[in-house]
Design a protein around this motif. Structure first.
Motif, short mmCIF file in Angstrom:
data_model
loop_
_atom_site.label_atom_id
_atom_site.label_comp_id
_atom_site.label_asym_id
_atom_site.label_seq_id
_atom_site.Cartn_x
_atom_site.Cartn_y
_atom_site.Cartn_z
N ARG A 145 -3.08 -22.30 -21.96
CA ARG A 145 -2.43 -22.03 -20.69
C ARG A 145 -1.12 -21.91 -21.21
O ARG A 145 -0.44 -20.76 -20.72
CB ARG A 145 -2.33 -22.41 -19.36
N LEU A 146 -0.71 -22.29 -21.86
CA LEU A 146 0.85 -22.66 -23.03
C LEU A 146 1.27 -21.47 -23.19
O LEU A 146 2.07 -21.43 -23.96
CB LEU A 146 1.15 -24.00 -23.00
N HIS A 181 -1.28 -34.26 -19.67
CA HIS A 181 -1.30 -33.68 -19.28
C HIS A 181 -2.34 -32.99 -18.72
O HIS A 181 -2.18 -32.28 -16.91
CB HIS A 181 -0.61 -32.58 -19.97
N ILE A 185 -1.65 -33.20 -14.13
CA ILE A 185 -0.75 -31.96 -14.26
C ILE A 185 -1.47 -30.81 -14.01
O ILE A 185 -1.71 -29.78 -13.18
CB ILE A 185 0.69 -31.63 -14.76
N CYS A 186 -2.10 -30.19 -15.23
CA CYS A 186 -2.42 -29.30 -15.84
C CYS A 186 -3.76 -29.47 -14.74
O CYS A 186 -4.65 -28.87 -15.83
CB CYS A 186 -2.00 -28.94 -16.96
N PRO A 191 -3.97 -25.79 -10.92
CA PRO A 191 -2.35 -26.60 -12.02
C PRO A 191 -1.30 -26.79 -10.89
O PRO A 191 -0.53 -25.98 -10.02
CB PRO A 191 -1.85 -25.94 -13.10
N ASN A 192 -0.50 -27.88 -11.04
CA ASN A 192 0.43 -28.68 -10.04
C ASN A 192 1.56 -28.22 -11.17
O ASN A 192 3.45 -28.96 -11.38
CB ASN A 192 0.76 -29.82 -9.97
N CYS A 193 2.46 -26.34 -11.31
CA CYS A 193 3.12 -26.84 -11.74
C CYS A 193 5.03 -26.43 -11.28
O CYS A 193 5.50 -26.54 -12.42
CB CYS A 193 3.29 -24.73 -12.37
N CYS A 196 5.53 -29.41 -13.20
CA CYS A 196 5.22 -29.73 -14.36
C CYS A 196 6.82 -29.20 -15.42
O CYS A 196 7.53 -28.54 -15.40
CB CYS A 196 4.23 -28.05 -14.86
N ILE A 198 6.99 -28.58 -18.63
CA ILE A 198 7.93 -27.86 -19.56
C ILE A 198 7.21 -26.48 -18.90
O ILE A 198 6.65 -26.02 -20.12
CB ILE A 198 5.87 -28.12 -20.47
N LYS A 199 6.78 -25.93 -17.74
CA LYS A 199 6.60 -25.08 -17.08
C LYS A 199 7.12 -23.34 -17.62
O LYS A 199 6.76 -22.56 -17.91
CB LYS A 199 6.92 -24.71 -16.08
N CYS A 202 5.51 -22.12 -20.37
CA CYS A 202 4.70 -21.72 -20.43
C CYS A 202 3.68 -20.50 -20.05
O CYS A 202 4.65 -19.93 -19.32
CB CYS A 202 3.72 -22.99 -19.54
N PHE A 204 1.49 -19.54 -19.24
CA PHE A 204 0.55 -19.26 -17.42
C PHE A 204 1.65 -18.22 -16.60
O PHE A 204 1.75 -18.09 -15.58
CB PHE A 204 -0.05 -20.26 -17.24
N PHE A 205 2.66 -19.86 -16.29
CA PHE A 205 3.49 -20.13 -15.86
C PHE A 205 4.66 -18.87 -15.79
O PHE A 205 4.58 -18.02 -14.45
CB PHE A 205 4.76 -20.73 -15.80
S1 SF4 Z 1 3.03 -24.92 -15.71
FE1 SF4 Z 1 1.71 -24.45 -17.35
S2 SF4 Z 1 1.14 -26.77 -18.25
FE2 SF4 Z 1 2.20 -26.74 -16.71
S3 SF4 Z 1 0.94 -27.47 -15.07
FE3 SF4 Z 1 1.39 -25.34 -15.02
S4 SF4 Z 1 0.20 -24.20 -16.11
FE4 SF4 Z 1 0.24 -26.28 -16.49
#
Ligand code: SF4
Length: 208
Positions: A145-146, A181, A185-186, A191-193, A196, A198-199, A202, A204-205
Motif C-alpha cells: 500500500r505504501l 501499523h 491502523i492499516c 485501512p484507517n487512513c 494514519c 504516514i498517509k 502512501c 494507496f492514499f
Molecule cells: S494511508 Fe496508507 S499506510 Fe496509512 S492506513 Fe491508509 S493505506 Fe495504510
C-alpha cells in the motif's frame, strides 16, 4: 534522502520499539508459539502457551511426547493435533541435530519442520536479535500500500527491497513497526487512513 528514507525514518519514529504479540522467553518458545499461531489468534496462543511452557520448556521434554499429551494445553487452537505433531517432530530434530538448541542461522532454521522463511526470520530477528525482515501478512500488505513494492510482489521481493531501503541494524525494528501499523491502523479490510501519520507518503492514499 529519497522518499523511502524519509518514510523509513518516520515509521521508526512512530513505532520505535515494537515487540511481537506472541509471548516467549527464548528461541525455542518462539518456534513453538509461531507454529501454533498459524491461522490462529495470538491471544489464544498466548493463553495456551502460558500453561504449556510451565510444564514443557525444552526440545528434550517435547521430543518425548505424543500429540495427545499436548491436547489439554492446546486443544483450543485450530488444527491443534497437526501442530502438536509438527512441534514434536521439530523438537526431535533440534534435539538430535543441534544438541537441543535452536540454530541461529537461516539456512539451518528452514531445515526444521514447520519453520518456513517467515518464521525463520521471526526467530532470528525477535529471539536472537539478528537483523531480519519478517514478511508476515501485515508487512506484505502495508509495504504494498505504501508503494515500497509492487502490488504483485512476492515475500522474497519484499524482503530484498526492504533490505535495500532500511539500514541493516534496523531491519527487525522496521518489520515489527510495519507489523504494528498493519494491526493498528492499516487494516486489511478497511485501512484507517484518516488516523494514519504516514498517509502523505502512501501510494494507496494518494491514489484515492
Ligand atoms: S494511508 Fe496508507 S499506510 Fe496509512 S492506513 Fe491508509 S493505506 Fe495504510
Amino acid at each position: 534522502m529519497n522518499d523511502f528514507s524519509i518514510l523509513v525514518s518516520k515509521i521508526l519514529q512512530i513505532y520505535p520499539d515494537e515487540k511481537l504479540d506472541l509471548k516467549f522467553k527464548n528461541p525455542f518458545e518462539l518456534l513453538v508459539a509461531s507454529i501454533l499461531a498459524a491461522q490462529s489468534k495470538d491471544e489464544v496462543v498466548n493463553s495456551c502457551t502460558e500453561n504449556l511452557f510451565q510444564k514443557f520448556d525444552s526440545p528434550e521434554k517435547f521430543s518425548k511426547l505424543n500429540p495427545e499429551d499436548l491436547k489439554p494445553y492446546i486443544s483450543r487452537i485450530n488444527f491443534w493435533y497437526k501442530k502438536a505433531k509438527t512441534i514434536i517432530d521439530a523438537s526431535r530434530l533440534i534435539q538430535k541435530n543441534y544438541g537441543g538448541n535452536v540454530p541461529d542461522s537461516y539456512e539451518e532454521l528452514i531445515k526444521i519442520k514447520g519453520v518456513g522463511s517467515k518464521t525463520a526470520n521471526m526467530i532470528l530477528g525477535a529471539a536472537f536479535g539478528k537483523p531480519a525482515v519478517i514478511t508476515d501478512t501485515h508487512v506484505q500488505r502495508v509495504s504494498k500500500r505504501l508503494g515500497i513494492v509492487p502490488q504483485d510482489a512476492e515475500p522474497l521481493e519484499i524482503e530484498e527491497t526492504i533490505k535495500k531501503i532500511v539500514p541493516e541494524e534496523n531491519l527487525t525494528k522496521f518489520s515489527l513497526a510495519l507489523m504494528r501499523h498493519g494491526k493498528k491502523i492499516c487494516h486489511a479490510k478497511k485501512p484507517n487512513c484518516s488516523a494514519c501519520d504516514i498517509k502523505n507518503y502512501c501510494e494507496f492514499f494518494r491514489s484515492q
